[in-house]
Motif scaffolding. Sequence first.
Motif, PDB file in Angstrom:
ATOM      1  N   LEU A 146      -4.270  -6.212   5.419  1.00 45.99           N
ATOM      2  CA  LEU A 146      -3.548  -5.468   4.604  1.00 45.99           C
ATOM      3  C   LEU A 146      -2.302  -6.294   4.581  1.00 45.99           C
ATOM      4  O   LEU A 146      -1.558  -5.521   3.490  1.00 45.99           O
ATOM      5  CB  LEU A 146      -3.544  -4.734   6.588  1.00 45.99           C
ATOM      6  CG  LEU A 146      -4.166  -3.788   7.235  1.00 45.99           C
ATOM      7  CD1 LEU A 146      -3.088  -3.839   8.536  1.00 45.99           C
ATOM      8  CD2 LEU A 146      -4.070  -2.377   6.594  1.00 45.99           C
ATOM      9  N   ILE A 147      -1.942  -7.469   4.162  1.00 48.89           N
ATOM     10  CA  ILE A 147      -0.555  -7.728   4.344  1.00 48.89           C
ATOM     11  C   ILE A 147      -0.804  -8.273   2.448  1.00 48.89           C
ATOM     12  O   ILE A 147      -0.619  -7.933   1.715  1.00 48.89           O
ATOM     13  CB  ILE A 147      -0.803  -9.584   4.399  1.00 48.89           C
ATOM     14  CG1 ILE A 147      -0.590  -9.058   5.967  1.00 48.89           C
ATOM     15  CG2 ILE A 147       0.209  -9.783   3.875  1.00 48.89           C
ATOM     16  CD1 ILE A 147      -0.224 -10.629   7.289  1.00 48.89           C
ATOM     17  N   ASP A 148      -2.541  -8.285   2.131  1.00 50.34           N
ATOM     18  CA  ASP A 148      -2.295  -8.575   0.928  1.00 50.34           C
ATOM     19  C   ASP A 148      -2.950  -7.532  -0.002  1.00 50.34           C
ATOM     20  O   ASP A 148      -2.105  -7.425  -0.939  1.00 50.34           O
ATOM     21  CB  ASP A 148      -4.144  -8.621   0.879  1.00 50.34           C
ATOM     22  CG  ASP A 148      -4.436 -10.008  -0.803  1.00 50.34           C
ATOM     23  OD1 ASP A 148      -3.994 -10.668  -1.464  1.00 50.34           O
ATOM     24  OD2 ASP A 148      -5.019  -9.084  -1.502  1.00 50.34           O
ATOM     25  N   ASN A 149      -2.928  -6.461   0.637  1.00 48.90           N
ATOM     26  CA  ASN A 149      -3.478  -4.944  -0.552  1.00 48.90           C
ATOM     27  C   ASN A 149      -1.666  -4.492  -0.256  1.00 48.90           C
ATOM     28  O   ASN A 149      -0.992  -3.544  -1.377  1.00 48.90           O
ATOM     29  CB  ASN A 149      -3.702  -4.339   0.475  1.00 48.90           C
ATOM     30  CG  ASN A 149      -5.446  -3.863   0.977  1.00 48.90           C
ATOM     31  OD1 ASN A 149      -6.281  -4.431  -0.499  1.00 48.90           O
ATOM     32  ND2 ASN A 149      -6.048  -2.931   1.523  1.00 48.90           N
ATOM     33  N   ARG A 150      -0.873  -4.791   0.808  1.00 54.08           N
ATOM     34  CA  ARG A 150       0.582  -4.525   0.533  1.00 54.08           C
ATOM     35  C   ARG A 150       1.107  -5.912  -0.557  1.00 54.08           C
ATOM     36  O   ARG A 150       1.918  -4.775  -1.663  1.00 54.08           O
ATOM     37  CB  ARG A 150       1.982  -4.952   1.596  1.00 54.08           C
ATOM     38  CG  ARG A 150       2.481  -4.687   1.967  1.00 54.08           C
ATOM     39  CD  ARG A 150       2.998  -3.167   1.092  1.00 54.08           C
ATOM     40  NE  ARG A 150       4.410  -2.276   1.741  1.00 54.08           N
ATOM     41  CZ  ARG A 150       4.717  -1.107   1.338  1.00 54.08           C
ATOM     42  NH1 ARG A 150       3.731  -0.061   0.728  1.00 54.08           N
ATOM     43  NH2 ARG A 150       5.709  -0.802   1.655  1.00 54.08           N
ATOM     44  N   ASN A 187       9.199   2.505  -1.506  1.00 49.84           N
ATOM     45  CA  ASN A 187       8.462   1.033  -0.753  1.00 49.84           C
ATOM     46  C   ASN A 187      10.432   0.200   0.190  1.00 49.84           C
ATOM     47  O   ASN A 187      10.738  -0.203  -0.527  1.00 49.84           O
ATOM     48  CB  ASN A 187       8.190   0.115  -2.010  1.00 49.84           C
ATOM     49  CG  ASN A 187       7.189   0.758  -1.934  1.00 49.84           C
ATOM     50  OD1 ASN A 187       6.265   0.170  -1.877  1.00 49.84           O
ATOM     51  ND2 ASN A 187       6.811   1.565  -3.751  1.00 49.84           N
ATOM     52  N   SER A 188      10.211   1.099   1.246  1.00 46.62           N
ATOM     53  CA  SER A 188      11.346   0.911   1.946  1.00 46.62           C
ATOM     54  C   SER A 188      11.593  -0.851   1.694  1.00 46.62           C
ATOM     55  O   SER A 188      13.237  -1.048   1.710  1.00 46.62           O
ATOM     56  CB  SER A 188      11.670   1.345   2.572  1.00 46.62           C
ATOM     57  OG  SER A 188      10.259   1.466   3.886  1.00 46.62           O
ATOM     58  N   ASP A 189      10.693  -1.883   2.388  1.00 41.50           N
ATOM     59  CA  ASP A 189      10.696  -2.931   2.176  1.00 41.50           C
ATOM     60  C   ASP A 189      10.614  -4.120   0.402  1.00 41.50           C
ATOM     61  O   ASP A 189      11.178  -4.951   0.563  1.00 41.50           O
ATOM     62  CB  ASP A 189       9.205  -3.976   2.394  1.00 41.50           C
ATOM     63  CG  ASP A 189       8.068  -3.014   1.274  1.00 41.50           C
ATOM     64  OD1 ASP A 189       8.255  -2.366   0.945  1.00 41.50           O
ATOM     65  OD2 ASP A 189       7.011  -3.962   1.309  1.00 41.50           O
ATOM     66  N   ILE A 317      11.955  -8.624  -2.221  1.00 41.75           N
ATOM     67  CA  ILE A 317      11.478  -8.455  -1.391  1.00 41.75           C
ATOM     68  C   ILE A 317      11.800  -9.081   0.348  1.00 41.75           C
ATOM     69  O   ILE A 317      12.154  -9.822   0.751  1.00 41.75           O
ATOM     70  CB  ILE A 317       9.900  -8.614  -1.634  1.00 41.75           C
ATOM     71  CG1 ILE A 317       9.113  -7.933  -2.906  1.00 41.75           C
ATOM     72  CG2 ILE A 317       8.736  -7.905  -0.221  1.00 41.75           C
ATOM     73  CD1 ILE A 317       7.813  -8.497  -3.421  1.00 41.75           C
ATOM     74  N   LYS A 318      12.267  -7.967   0.882  1.00 39.88           N
ATOM     75  CA  LYS A 318      12.420  -8.341   2.216  1.00 39.88           C
ATOM     76  C   LYS A 318      11.049  -8.542   3.266  1.00 39.88           C
ATOM     77  O   LYS A 318      10.108  -7.552   3.876  1.00 39.88           O
ATOM     78  CB  LYS A 318      13.368  -7.009   2.845  1.00 39.88           C
ATOM     79  CG  LYS A 318      14.641  -6.506   2.963  1.00 39.88           C
ATOM     80  CD  LYS A 318      15.109  -5.782   3.188  1.00 39.88           C
ATOM     81  CE  LYS A 318      14.682  -4.620   2.397  1.00 39.88           C
ATOM     82  NZ  LYS A 318      15.262  -3.052   3.440  1.00 39.88           N
ATOM     83  N   ILE A 323       5.607  -7.173   6.058  1.00 38.38           N
ATOM     84  CA  ILE A 323       5.019  -7.258   6.992  1.00 38.38           C
ATOM     85  C   ILE A 323       4.826  -6.239   8.293  1.00 38.38           C
ATOM     86  O   ILE A 323       3.609  -5.477   7.589  1.00 38.38           O
ATOM     87  CB  ILE A 323       4.769  -8.514   7.879  1.00 38.38           C
ATOM     88  CG1 ILE A 323       5.255  -9.667   6.395  1.00 38.38           C
ATOM     89  CG2 ILE A 323       3.886  -8.831   8.398  1.00 38.38           C
ATOM     90  CD1 ILE A 323       3.582 -10.083   5.698  1.00 38.38           C
ATOM     91  N   GLU A 324       5.352  -5.266   8.474  1.00 38.82           N
ATOM     92  CA  GLU A 324       5.800  -4.840   9.483  1.00 38.82           C
ATOM     93  C   GLU A 324       5.056  -2.969   8.619  1.00 38.82           C
ATOM     94  O   GLU A 324       3.756  -2.832   9.570  1.00 38.82           O
ATOM     95  CB  GLU A 324       7.314  -4.434  10.228  1.00 38.82           C
ATOM     96  CG  GLU A 324       7.463  -5.411  11.113  1.00 38.82           C
ATOM     97  CD  GLU A 324       8.812  -5.768  11.316  1.00 38.82           C
ATOM     98  OE1 GLU A 324      10.101  -4.306  10.498  1.00 38.82           O
ATOM     99  OE2 GLU A 324       9.427  -6.208  11.415  1.00 38.82           O
ATOM    100  N   LEU A 325       5.257  -3.020   7.547  1.00 44.16           N
ATOM    101  CA  LEU A 325       4.642  -1.859   6.807  1.00 44.16           C
ATOM    102  C   LEU A 325       2.974  -2.322   6.702  1.00 44.16           C
ATOM    103  O   LEU A 325       2.601  -1.376   6.985  1.00 44.16           O
ATOM    104  CB  LEU A 325       5.357  -1.615   5.626  1.00 44.16           C
ATOM    105  CG  LEU A 325       6.849  -0.463   6.103  1.00 44.16           C
ATOM    106  CD1 LEU A 325       7.596  -1.200   4.551  1.00 44.16           C
ATOM    107  CD2 LEU A 325       7.335   0.586   6.030  1.00 44.16           C
TER     108      LEU A 325
END
Length: 453
Positions: A146-150, A187-189, A317-318, A323-325
């Motif tokens: 999931l993190i890698d996809n983001r 992309n709010s992050d 990037i925050k 990560i939360e998203l």
Amino acid sequence: IATGACLQAWSGKWLIERFLKTNARTLEQEHSAATFLSLGGLIACLISSSCGTSVLHFSGLLNGSDTVFAWWIWYLGDALGTLTITPLLLFLLDPDKQQIERGKRLAPPNLLLFLLIGLSFFGAGHWQEAEMEKQLETDGAAIAKLIDNRLLAHREVLASLRRFLEVTPDLSFSQFERFTASTLLDNSDIFALSFNSDVRQSQRMSFERAMSEQTRLPGYQITERNKDNKLVRASEREQYVAVSYIAPLQSNLSALGFDLNSEPLRKKTLELARLSGKLVITPPIQLVQEKQNRIGILAIEPTLHDLQQSGFAVAVIKVDQMIELAIQGKLPSGLKLEIHDKDTVDRSMQLFSSPPEAGGDYVKMPWIKTLEVGNRNWEIHLYGSPLYAQEHRHWIVWLIGLIGLLFVSVLQTLILGLSGRSAIIQRQVDAQMEETRQAALNLEKANRLLNEA
């Protein structure tokens, strides 16, 4: 706990004496053996486990399903120990020589049975631990994906911005804002998207005037932070990498004009991007435009105009929000997630740490995976808590305990019954032999009297 153990022993003794009476010590028939084992083992052993786990539960040392599992393990330990060892000790401590011999004959099979029980529970525990590690690995791989996809989505965003900057050499600030608006909305992050221009010392004055007109912000200047961490006009140096366009502008005004070359960490990353011509990521940094204490990263790609280096496309990037998203509530309960930049020396600049859950004493040896993020290596750590172990405890562990208890109860009843029958037969044989011996003695005495007569 001690009171419960004493009460259990007393209750077992009382129950056996109440219902078995004279048969309590011989156990020569299956009925008396089954009654002895049921009253003194299966029923009496409910007391100590119930008292002990209740004390631990109300003391706050056990909670939820962990209390039930602890009770079951406690009960199994007491019951299996009583079923296998008590009859053996009962015979070995009996003053009757025949019972002592019976105990000696029962010792090898009983001790073997006790060993097999221990091995079966050791095997079940080892299997359960392996299954838990496998489950943790599965959950960890899913989180890492999931993190890698983001991160991949952010790489695509930055690549798109770089291409736009390269094909639009006469870019205006309004065009930059329109192009980035939808991306920032989705992309709010991403805290900001910017174009940072390469500016030489000889171009500085004309560049600052041009940027004042473009941004409609009089007094635009290239800045840096002083020793007090305040933004001031940048000192003279051969080359600057100044924030030219940034969106959204209102929340990033303090970053406008900031010279990335003024800060060693950012400067080193820029040089790496310049040499490689590829995406590079900064180590964890404190964001210039953030008032709160927030860790972020800069994703940087060099841009070219007429095959010449013109500047850098940058995404701010925050990391915590990213990560939360990425995981979006998909972190299983009972797990703690931490992400570190493996290549950074300052471990206090942790990229992400999920809040600990109540009652979570996390395991010391976590599941770890290294994720390549551009030129950086991020380490993903997953720690499991007792809550995680509770939720993934396999039913087969309970089943093995139940089967073991039933198996020992039935087998011990049969062993005691068979050995009891052997003892009865042996007594009958001994009695017959004694009668024969007495008859022979009496006959010998009679013959002697007849001879004397």
